[in-house]
Design a protein around this motif. Structure first.
Motif, PDB file in Angstrom:
ATOM      1  N   ASP A  44       6.568  -0.427   1.318  1.00 28.10           N
ATOM      2  CA  ASP A  44       6.211  -1.846   1.212  1.00 28.10           C
ATOM      3  C   ASP A  44       7.026  -2.548   0.126  1.00 28.10           C
ATOM      4  OD1 ASP A  44       4.398  -1.556   3.238  1.00 28.10           O
ATOM      5  OD2 ASP A  44       2.705  -1.172   1.902  1.00 28.10           O
ATOM      6  N   VAL A  45       7.528  -1.763  -0.834  1.00 26.33           N
ATOM      7  CA  VAL A  45       8.369  -2.350  -1.884  1.00 26.33           C
ATOM      8  C   VAL A  45       9.630  -2.941  -1.248  1.00 26.33           C
ATOM      9  CG1 VAL A  45       9.681  -1.876  -3.999  1.00 26.33           C
ATOM     10  CG2 VAL A  45       7.485  -0.737  -3.608  1.00 26.33           C
ATOM     11  N   VAL A  46      10.159  -2.235  -0.264  1.00 20.00           N
ATOM     12  CA  VAL A  46      11.354  -2.716   0.447  1.00 20.00           C
ATOM     13  C   VAL A  46      11.049  -4.050   1.127  1.00 20.00           C
ATOM     14  CG1 VAL A  46      13.028  -2.155   2.258  1.00 20.00           C
ATOM     15  CG2 VAL A  46      12.076  -0.334   0.844  1.00 20.00           C
ATOM     16  N   VAL A  47       9.871  -4.121   1.729  1.00 14.80           N
ATOM     17  CA  VAL A  47       9.476  -5.346   2.440  1.00 14.80           C
ATOM     18  C   VAL A  47       9.283  -6.493   1.444  1.00 14.80           C
ATOM     19  CG1 VAL A  47       7.785  -6.326   4.059  1.00 14.80           C
ATOM     20  CG2 VAL A  47       8.351  -3.893   4.173  1.00 14.80           C
ATOM     21  N   VAL A  48       8.673  -6.169   0.313  1.00 22.25           N
ATOM     22  CA  VAL A  48       8.476  -7.184  -0.731  1.00 22.25           C
ATOM     23  C   VAL A  48       9.832  -7.729  -1.184  1.00 22.25           C
ATOM     24  CG1 VAL A  48       7.796  -7.481  -3.156  1.00 22.25           C
ATOM     25  CG2 VAL A  48       6.242  -6.348  -1.554  1.00 22.25           C
ATOM     26  N   ARG A  49      10.758  -6.818  -1.476  1.00 23.93           N
ATOM     27  CA  ARG A  49      12.094  -7.233  -1.935  1.00 23.93           C
ATOM     28  C   ARG A  49      12.760  -8.133  -0.894  1.00 23.93           C
ATOM     29  NH1 ARG A  49      14.902  -4.323  -5.918  1.00 23.93           N
ATOM     30  NH2 ARG A  49      16.797  -4.869  -4.811  1.00 23.93           N
ATOM     31  N   LYS A  50      12.704  -7.727   0.345  1.00 24.27           N
ATOM     32  CA  LYS A  50      13.375  -8.468   1.418  1.00 24.27           C
ATOM     33  C   LYS A  50      12.787  -9.879   1.538  1.00 24.27           C
ATOM     34  CE  LYS A  50      14.389  -7.902   6.367  1.00 24.27           C
ATOM     35  NZ  LYS A  50      13.612  -8.979   6.941  1.00 24.27           N
ATOM     36  N   ASN A  51      11.453  -9.964   1.548  1.00 15.06           N
ATOM     37  CA  ASN A  51      10.802 -11.264   1.723  1.00 15.06           C
ATOM     38  C   ASN A  51      11.049 -12.181   0.532  1.00 15.06           C
ATOM     39  OD1 ASN A  51       8.806 -11.551   4.228  1.00 15.06           O
ATOM     40  ND2 ASN A  51       8.982  -9.409   3.668  1.00 15.06           N
ATOM     41  N   VAL A  52      10.916 -11.618  -0.662  1.00  9.24           N
ATOM     42  CA  VAL A  52      11.098 -12.446  -1.861  1.00  9.24           C
ATOM     43  C   VAL A  52      12.541 -12.934  -1.940  1.00  9.24           C
ATOM     44  CG1 VAL A  52      11.075 -12.433  -4.390  1.00  9.24           C
ATOM     45  CG2 VAL A  52       9.200 -11.365  -3.117  1.00  9.24           C
ATOM     46  N   ARG A  53      13.494 -12.056  -1.599  1.00  8.23           N
ATOM     47  CA  ARG A  53      14.900 -12.472  -1.664  1.00  8.23           C
ATOM     48  C   ARG A  53      15.177 -13.590  -0.647  1.00  8.23           C
ATOM     49  NH1 ARG A  53      19.078 -10.222  -4.109  1.00  8.23           N
ATOM     50  NH2 ARG A  53      18.212  -8.131  -4.232  1.00  8.23           N
ATOM     51  N   GLU A  54      14.646 -13.430   0.552  1.00 10.11           N
ATOM     52  CA  GLU A  54      14.863 -14.452   1.590  1.00 10.11           C
ATOM     53  C   GLU A  54      14.313 -15.807   1.155  1.00 10.11           C
ATOM     54  OE1 GLU A  54      14.885 -11.659   5.588  1.00 10.11           O
ATOM     55  OE2 GLU A  54      13.275 -13.141   5.323  1.00 10.11           O
ATOM     56  N   VAL A  55      13.099 -15.782   0.619  1.00  5.46           N
ATOM     57  CA  VAL A  55      12.476 -17.037   0.178  1.00  5.46           C
ATOM     58  C   VAL A  55      13.284 -17.643  -0.974  1.00  5.46           C
ATOM     59  CG1 VAL A  55      10.423 -18.031  -0.902  1.00  5.46           C
ATOM     60  CG2 VAL A  55      10.166 -16.358   0.919  1.00  5.46           C
TER      61      VAL A  55
ATOM     62  N   ALA B 168       0.816  -1.233   0.000  1.00  9.50           N
ATOM     63  CA  ALA B 168       0.000   0.000   0.000  1.00  9.50           C
ATOM     64  C   ALA B 168       0.839   1.266   0.000  1.00  9.50           C
ATOM     65  CB  ALA B 168      -0.937   0.010   1.204  1.00  9.50           C
ATOM     66  N   ALA B 169       2.123   1.151   0.326  1.00 10.42           N
ATOM     67  CA  ALA B 169       2.961   2.348   0.435  1.00 10.42           C
ATOM     68  C   ALA B 169       4.329   2.067  -0.171  1.00 10.42           C
ATOM     69  CB  ALA B 169       3.106   2.746   1.898  1.00 10.42           C
ATOM     70  N   PRO B 170       5.036   3.114  -0.589  1.00 13.31           N
ATOM     71  CA  PRO B 170       6.355   2.901  -1.204  1.00 13.31           C
ATOM     72  C   PRO B 170       7.294   2.049  -0.347  1.00 13.31           C
ATOM     73  CG  PRO B 170       5.678   5.167  -1.522  1.00 13.31           C
ATOM     74  CD  PRO B 170       4.643   4.526  -0.653  1.00 13.31           C
TER      75      PRO B 170
ATOM     76  N   GLY C 284      -3.103   1.735  -6.209  1.00 12.38           N
ATOM     77  CA  GLY C 284      -3.090   2.297  -4.850  1.00 12.38           C
ATOM     78  C   GLY C 284      -2.684   1.269  -3.816  1.00 12.38           C
ATOM     79  N   SER C 285      -3.317   0.099  -3.871  1.00  9.72           N
ATOM     80  CA  SER C 285      -2.954  -0.954  -2.919  1.00  9.72           C
ATOM     81  C   SER C 285      -3.296  -2.323  -3.500  1.00  9.72           C
ATOM     82  CB  SER C 285      -3.693  -0.749  -1.593  1.00  9.72           C
ATOM     83  OG  SER C 285      -5.079  -0.887  -1.799  1.00  9.72           O
TER      84      SER C 285
ATOM     85  N   ALA D 101      11.867  -8.245 -10.550  1.00  9.43           N
ATOM     86  CA  ALA D 101      10.519  -8.372 -11.128  1.00  9.43           C
ATOM     87  C   ALA D 101       9.453  -8.081 -10.072  1.00  9.43           C
ATOM     88  CB  ALA D 101      10.341  -9.779 -11.698  1.00  9.43           C
ATOM     89  N   ALA D 102       9.663  -8.630  -8.863  1.00  8.71           N
ATOM     90  CA  ALA D 102       8.685  -8.435  -7.782  1.00  8.71           C
ATOM     91  C   ALA D 102       8.576  -6.956  -7.412  1.00  8.71           C
ATOM     92  CB  ALA D 102       9.096  -9.258  -6.561  1.00  8.71           C
ATOM     93  N   ALA D 103       9.725  -6.292  -7.336  1.00  7.78           N
ATOM     94  CA  ALA D 103       9.719  -4.869  -6.975  1.00  7.78           C
ATOM     95  C   ALA D 103       8.985  -4.053  -8.033  1.00  7.78           C
ATOM     96  CB  ALA D 103      11.150  -4.364  -6.820  1.00  7.78           C
ATOM     97  N   GLU D 104       9.183  -4.424  -9.303  1.00 11.53           N
ATOM     98  CA  GLU D 104       8.536  -3.690 -10.394  1.00 11.53           C
ATOM     99  C   GLU D 104       7.014  -3.858 -10.326  1.00 11.53           C
ATOM    100  OE1 GLU D 104      10.517  -1.871 -12.110  1.00 11.53           O
ATOM    101  OE2 GLU D 104       9.038  -1.032 -13.482  1.00 11.53           O
ATOM    102  N   LEU D 105       6.569  -5.071 -10.060  1.00 16.03           N
ATOM    103  CA  LEU D 105       5.126  -5.328  -9.987  1.00 16.03           C
ATOM    104  C   LEU D 105       4.503  -4.677  -8.745  1.00 16.03           C
ATOM    105  CD1 LEU D 105       5.119  -9.068 -11.175  1.00 16.03           C
ATOM    106  CD2 LEU D 105       4.365  -7.067 -12.480  1.00 16.03           C
ATOM    107  N   ALA D 106       5.259  -4.667  -7.652  1.00 23.97           N
ATOM    108  CA  ALA D 106       4.762  -4.000  -6.438  1.00 23.97           C
ATOM    109  C   ALA D 106       4.621  -2.499  -6.682  1.00 23.97           C
ATOM    110  CB  ALA D 106       5.719  -4.261  -5.276  1.00 23.97           C
ATOM    111  N   ARG D 107       5.589  -1.930  -7.367  1.00 18.71           N
ATOM    112  CA  ARG D 107       5.511  -0.482  -7.682  1.00 18.71           C
ATOM    113  C   ARG D 107       4.321  -0.204  -8.608  1.00 18.71           C
ATOM    114  NH1 ARG D 107      11.480  -0.508  -7.466  1.00 18.71           N
ATOM    115  NH2 ARG D 107      12.045   0.817  -5.706  1.00 18.71           N
TER     116      ARG D 107
END
Lengths: 518, 139
Positions: free
Chosen positions: B19-30, B15-17, B60-61, B47-53
């Motif tokens: 959150d892209v950081v969180v997405v990147r961190k989680n996807v990388r860990e997995v 929902a917020a910019p 919006g969310s 790719a995940a960061a681009e889609l989240a953005r």
């Protein structure tokens, strides 16, 4: 007799409180009323004296008449009088005398009561004035608490204080960023332009004394340079002055100066108490506005910096902002991963493509490269034409600086491929540009370099220079790294040994590896 | 998703910019935990960061669901990006390089498709968009 009596009574009359020790002199109308009563007392006293003289002379006259009167009657016996003809006037005189004395006593009591009444009326009047001032100041306090702009608050304070205390000049001084000086932030009244932007070191002059001691100060006449070292000559003759600290808890953020100039009217201790109360409210409003301004500035800076760095790096940068911008501040030796990325074929293409399109390409290039650095917790050092420099491991320490640098390089390559494809749809010449990247990991000195006016947070060392050499050696689409980077990132499977290369400025050949990123 | 890799699933709200950081961190860990190398994990994280953005910018969310998948011999990571935004009128148009409604590069979705081994896009005007990407572990 009247003049002598007046002199006598002037010594004998009720003592009036002196102007130095008691309240201010009574108004003219009240003085006139008291003088009238005093005059009546003198008149009654004069009447009494006249009556006394009359009685004295009468008694003496009677005695003289009695001594010259011939003896009459048979056998030498005096004839006894049944009623003395002077008895009535003498009795009347005594009565008048007693009545005058009674009136004098009554008039004196009246005088005492009148003085007390007028004194209480004056006290009530002063109290009402204090309440008026306090009400006006409290009203201003609530209005300034609602304001957010610091200069608007300071101007409102100056105007309200000047009107309420009938001052000739009011100024607000605040402690500056260094915490060592007071600076005049707002002034209003006589010669206001001369006191603006004045700096006073803490502990010096009247204002410095007030900040240092945290106590309000009331001065009548000229300030003593011995009591206040560093006192500067004032603009205009100050006849009465008040200076109160603006305090938040025990911390003093500035002072409020209120002056009357070239007048006999002086501020009272009551005025000082009122101003001190107002000063406390004003300090809260000023502090809130300063915090609001600082917060807004932080958000603005954070927004700008967030476009260039990762949120974690931004957090660190804000925390250490003062140290980072000071030349020589926060300088340390660290193991850092340094990355250089340079566009291949850019110069050749520049001659063929119109500048607007080139600028659009560079804008997109810088944005995407900065995004790649920020997403991988790096610090974007600088853009130099078509070259990007970034480093990893400062100001925020990272677990594996080489890995973060490598991930950034791969993302940069991916983004550059998108850029090239997108722009080549509009200008086919963009299809010929490429990106070469060099990464090296090693000990460097990291910190701020430059002057106080302009400094940059950067890294300096052989490891940085070698990263640039790797970048220069990389062909389009290549990521070249040094041995340390390859080992630390634990990416042997993705590393292809290119060979040992001798670079200018370095003794001995350096092992170079290419990352298989596609 | 298979029963032997139940730990590789999760969900994140976007929902917020930040959150892209969180997405990147989680996807990388997995991805790293599943065994993806640095290049492949970086590609799927990008790719995940681009889609989240895209979700934040256009809808919006939305949310991200990730799970480990298995296809006979291969194991892989599947990411589902779901939003209830305005939707895409012509999905084939947005998959063409250079097409952009926001003045951008127009490379977000086509570029993402190249980064992932598989990509599916489902969208309905007024209801939202779902983008699913899958990355297979190479031998």
């Amino acid at each position: 007799v009247a003049i002598g009596l007046k002199k006598f009574l002037s010594r004998w009359r009720l003592e009036k409180p002196g102007p130095a020790s008691g309240p201010a002199p009574l108004p003219i109308e009240e003085e006139t009323a008291i003088a009238r009563i005093e005059r009546r007392i003198w008149q009654l006293a004069l009447l009494a004296v006249v009556v006394i003289l009359y009685l004295t002379l009468s008694i003496i006259g009677i005695q003289l008449l009695d001594s010259f009167e011939p003896v009459s009657g048979v056998g030498g016996f005096r004839e006894e009088k049944t009623v003395d003809p002077l008895l009535f006037p003498l009795s009347l005189g005594v009565l008048v005398l007693l009545f005058s004395a009674y009136l004098i006593i009554q008039q004196r009591q009246l005088l005492r009561t009148t003085r007390q009444l007028f004194s209480e009326r004056q006290t009530t009047s002063e109290l009402n004035r204090s309440i008026d001032i306090l009400s006006a100041l409290l009203e201003v306090s609530s209005s300034i608490n609602a304001q957010k702009r610091i200069m608007a608050i300071l101007t409102t304070i100056c105007r309200a204080v000047r009107q309420s205390f009938q001052a000739d000049r009011v100024s607000v001084m605040l402690v500056d960023h260094s915490g060592k000086n007071l600076k005049t932030m707002a002034a209003m009244g006589k010669a206001e332009e001369k006191v603006k932007d004045v700096f006073v070191p803490l502990g010096q002059g009247v204002a410095g004394w007030v900040v240092h001691h945290g106590q309000p100060l009331l001065l009548q006449g000229k300030a003593d340079p011995v009591a206040f070292p560093g006192l500067k000559p004032k603009h205009g003759e100050i006849s009465s002055a008040m200076c109160v600290p603006l305090k938040i808890g025990q911390r003093c953020i500035g002072v409020l100066n209120v002056n009357r100039m070239g007048r006999h009217s002086e501020f009272s201790t009551n005025d000082l108490r009122l101003l001190a109360v107002f000063g406390n409210n004003a300090a809260t409003a000023i502090n809130n506005a300063l915090l609001h301004h600082r917060r807004k500035e932080q958000i603005r800076l954070k927004t700008v910096v967030e476009q260039l760095h990762s949120p974690r790096v931004v957090h660190e940068l804000i925390d250490k902002a003062d140290q980072l911008v000071a030349p020589g501040g926060l300088r340390e030796r660290r193991t850092i991963g340094t990355l250089f990325a340079d566009i291949r074929g850019f110069s050749e293409m520049s001659a063929l493509i119109d500048p607007e399109m080139m600028m659009a390409f560079l804008d997109a290039f810088y944005a995407r490269m900065a995004q790649a650095v920020a997403d991988n917790e790096g610090t974007l050092d600088k853009f130099i034409g078509d070259e990007v420099m970034a480093f990893f491991g400062a100001p925020e320490a990272l677990e594996n600086v080489s890995l973060n640098a490598l991930q950034t390089a791969i993302e940069m390559m991916i983004f550059f491929g998108w850029l090239r494809e997108s722009f080549s749809l509009r200008q086919p010449q963009f299809g010929h540009v490429g990106l070469g990247i060099g990464i090296n990991t090693g000990p460097v000195v990291v910190g701020s370099v430059g002057s106080r006016q302009r400094s940059e947070y950067t890294v300096i060392g052989d490891a940085v220079n070698l990263a640039r050499r790797f970048c220069g050696h990389a062909r389009s689409g290549e990521i070249l790294v040094g041995e340390t980077t390859c080992r630390q990132a634990a990416i042997e499977k993705c590393c292809h040994f290119v060979g040992e290369v001798a670079f200018k400025g370095f003794s001995g050949a350096k092992k170079v590896y290419r990352i298989q990123w596609q | 998703m298979t029963a032997d890799v139940p730990e590789f699933w999760g969900k994140l709200r976007i929902a917020a910019p930040n959150d892209v950081v969180v997405v990147r961190k989680n996807v990388r860990e997995v991805a790293v935990t599943m065994g993806f190398n640095v290049v492949d994990s970086t590609r799927i994280v990008t790719a995940a960061a681009e889609l989240a953005r895209n979700i934040i910018h256009y809808a919006g969310s939305g949310e991200l669901n990730w799970k480990a998948v298995e296809d006979g011999k291969r194991k892989g990571l599947r990411l589902e990006f779901i939003d209830q935004g305005p939707g895409i009128a012509d999905p084939s148009q947005v998959m063409a390089p250079g097409y952009s409604t926001s003045g951008g590069l127009g490379m977000g979705l086509p570029g993402t498709k190249r980064l992932a081994d598989e990509m599916d896009l489902l969208s309905e005007i007024g209801k939202g968009t779902t983008v699913v990407i899958t990355q297979w572990l190479s031998d």
